[in-house]
Design an enzyme around this catalytic site. Structure first.
Site, PDB file in Angstrom:
ATOM      1  CB  THR B  69      59.023   3.564  64.444  1.00  0.00           C
ATOM      2  OG1 THR B  69      58.946   3.125  65.793  1.00  0.00           O
ATOM      3  CG2 THR B  69      59.706   2.514  63.591  1.00  0.00           C
ATOM      4  CE  LYS B  73      58.523   8.663  67.885  1.00  0.00           C
ATOM      5  NZ  LYS B  73      57.658   7.888  68.821  1.00  0.00           N
ATOM      6  CG  ASP B 110      54.645   9.414  69.904  1.00  0.00           C
ATOM      7  OD1 ASP B 110      54.192   8.534  69.141  1.00  0.00           O
ATOM      8  OD2 ASP B 110      55.855   9.658  70.035  1.00  0.00           O
ATOM      9  N   GLY B 134      57.979  10.228  83.812  1.00  0.00           N
ATOM     10  CA  GLY B 134      58.821  10.091  82.626  1.00  0.00           C
ATOM     11  C   GLY B 134      58.764  11.345  81.769  1.00  0.00           C
ATOM     12  CB  ALA B 135      60.501  14.435  81.821  1.00  0.00           C
ATOM     13  N   GLY B 136      60.898  11.976  79.127  1.00  0.00           N
ATOM     14  CA  GLY B 136      61.615  11.765  77.863  1.00  0.00           C
ATOM     15  C   GLY B 136      60.754  12.156  76.673  1.00  0.00           C
ATOM     16  CB  ALA B 138      57.009   8.585  75.157  1.00  0.00           C
ATOM     17  N   GLY B 162      67.838  17.544  85.068  1.00  0.00           N
ATOM     18  CA  GLY B 162      68.025  18.418  83.908  1.00  0.00           C
ATOM     19  C   GLY B 162      66.923  18.227  82.887  1.00  0.00           C
TER      20      GLY B 162
END
Lengths: 265, 265
Positions: B69, B73, B110, B134-136, B138, B162
């Protein structure tokens, strides 16, 4: 076991093989009984991997200590920052804990466990005469603990003269005038005769010494835990001598571990 | 927990901090329920110590796998010998297991956990239109899993151009014609709008998107687990929209872990 969560602290017992270790069942029952949020897990480590596994475990933030069993008890001392007297004397350790400053302290409770077991059975070593057969690692630990506990005299025997002489020199240096040695067992005038050799692990092993040579009322002790009734103890009991089983040493080591790891009971 | 003995196999969950992890309670309850002689323990590892701890744990003979975690990760992928598709796509992993030949395989659940949670709640992604905010890490995991599960269309938004472009390129390369992107949320024609940003962890965070812009009958999903009722979900519910809580993702990750670690249920 109590519930393991993210807050649970870790202890690990290292050995190879690992399947036979009794410590997890015993220590976890104790931890649960006192309500400590900690768990002891078995960790199988081959000798070639000891350095790497210990280096990794030392970096685990919620790991508070290690128990160590065969075959790592000597080698583990290389990874301790300080050795308690029993570990320094025997050159082997069966417990390590992380100290407040991050240093790792190693101790050896084989001898203390044996002495605690004797005391628990009503055989306080103080003032008694002992015959010890076997000058290996377990024998050295038992010898030092018996003398530390006030044994009046200790006769050590071992068939390996080099090993015997080395131990006698170190014992006499610390407890002068109370130790003698011989190649053959001298149990005749002992109050307690102790087997610290592996003889008795197998049913056809020869006796480490002849219990018939002991005086009536003497105690015969074995450090072998399995089988519980070694050939030696059976022969001693048949002669009407008091016997002291190997398991007592482990029972009292548990108390030593609890103190060492500061588990309030 | 069942009784831990020398034969007990080990799993470890690595994190920093570690106190908050839910996996030990959930996985150990499962292990106990199915009578598996194994235990999952929390292992606190600081980022600077990850390499050394993982190197040590890999050498532990009775350790079968790891859960991973925050914050490890991404970094943990460096220590895997092979990456499952979801781990390779996202560049992050939350589970590693030892394969028969001794190789370590990493996977990321995930996305699969999120999709499993949606299905369990009656919102099968197959044929549905999604808006993802949200493009991180997760977000990337959820995006790939939704497309893999047959989502008809996915609109991704992120304020970092980006990061958004990089994810869109990789998604379009694998699932061409089904993905669009934008800097601002486009939720108007979505069947399901998903928050994959950290907005909502704190009570005074702004909303990641305006649920009032959704059509009636749409679903608003959050991947934030605590608080359970994020500001977004409360606002969506007040508008009469269906809501989908973050905890479902974790519940269904547990099933993924059980499959990955071959825990028969």
């Amino acid at each position: 076991m109590g519930r393991i969560t993210g807050t649970t602290r870790l202890l690990a017992v290292l050995g190879d093989p690992i399947e036979q270790v009794q410590a997890p069942a015993l220590v976890n029952a104790l931890l649960e009984r006192v309500g400590r949020d900690a768990v002891l897990v078995p960790v199988h480590v081959r000798p070639a991997d000891l350095a790497e596994v210990v280096a990794g475990l030392r970096r685990v933030g919620n790991l508070d200590g290690l128990l160590v069993t065969v075959p790592h008890k000597i080698e583990i001392c290389r990874y301790a920052d300080e050795l308690a007297p029993a570990a320094a004397f025997t050159g082997s350790a069966n417990a390590l804990r992380r100290e407040a400053g991050g240093r790792w302290r190693a101790d050896n409770f084989d001898g203390a466990g044996f002495v605690g077991g004797l005391r628990g059975a009503g055989h306080d070593p103080d003032g008694r005469r002992f015959a010890l057969v076997g000058a290996g690692g377990a024998g050295a630990a038992v010898a030092a603990a018996l003398l530390e506990a006030g044994a009046a005299h200790l006769s050590v025997c071992d068939t390996d003269p080099g090993r015997l002489d080395a131990l006698l020199r170190r014992l006499a240096g610390r407890w002068p005038g109370r130790v003698t040695g011989s190649a053959a067992p001298r149990v005749r005038d002992a109050d307690v005769a102790v087997n610290a050799t592996p003889l008795g692990l197998r049913p056809d092993d020869p006796l480490p010494f002849d219990p018939a040579a002991l005086r009536p009322g003497a105690v015969v002790a074995d450090i072998i835990m399995r089988p519980r009734e070694t050939r030696l103890l059976r022969a001693a009991a048949a002669l009407g001598l008091a016997v002291h089983h190997g398991i007592h040493m482990l029972d009292h080591q548990l108390e030593c571990y609890a103190d060492f790891f500061r588990i309030d009971r």
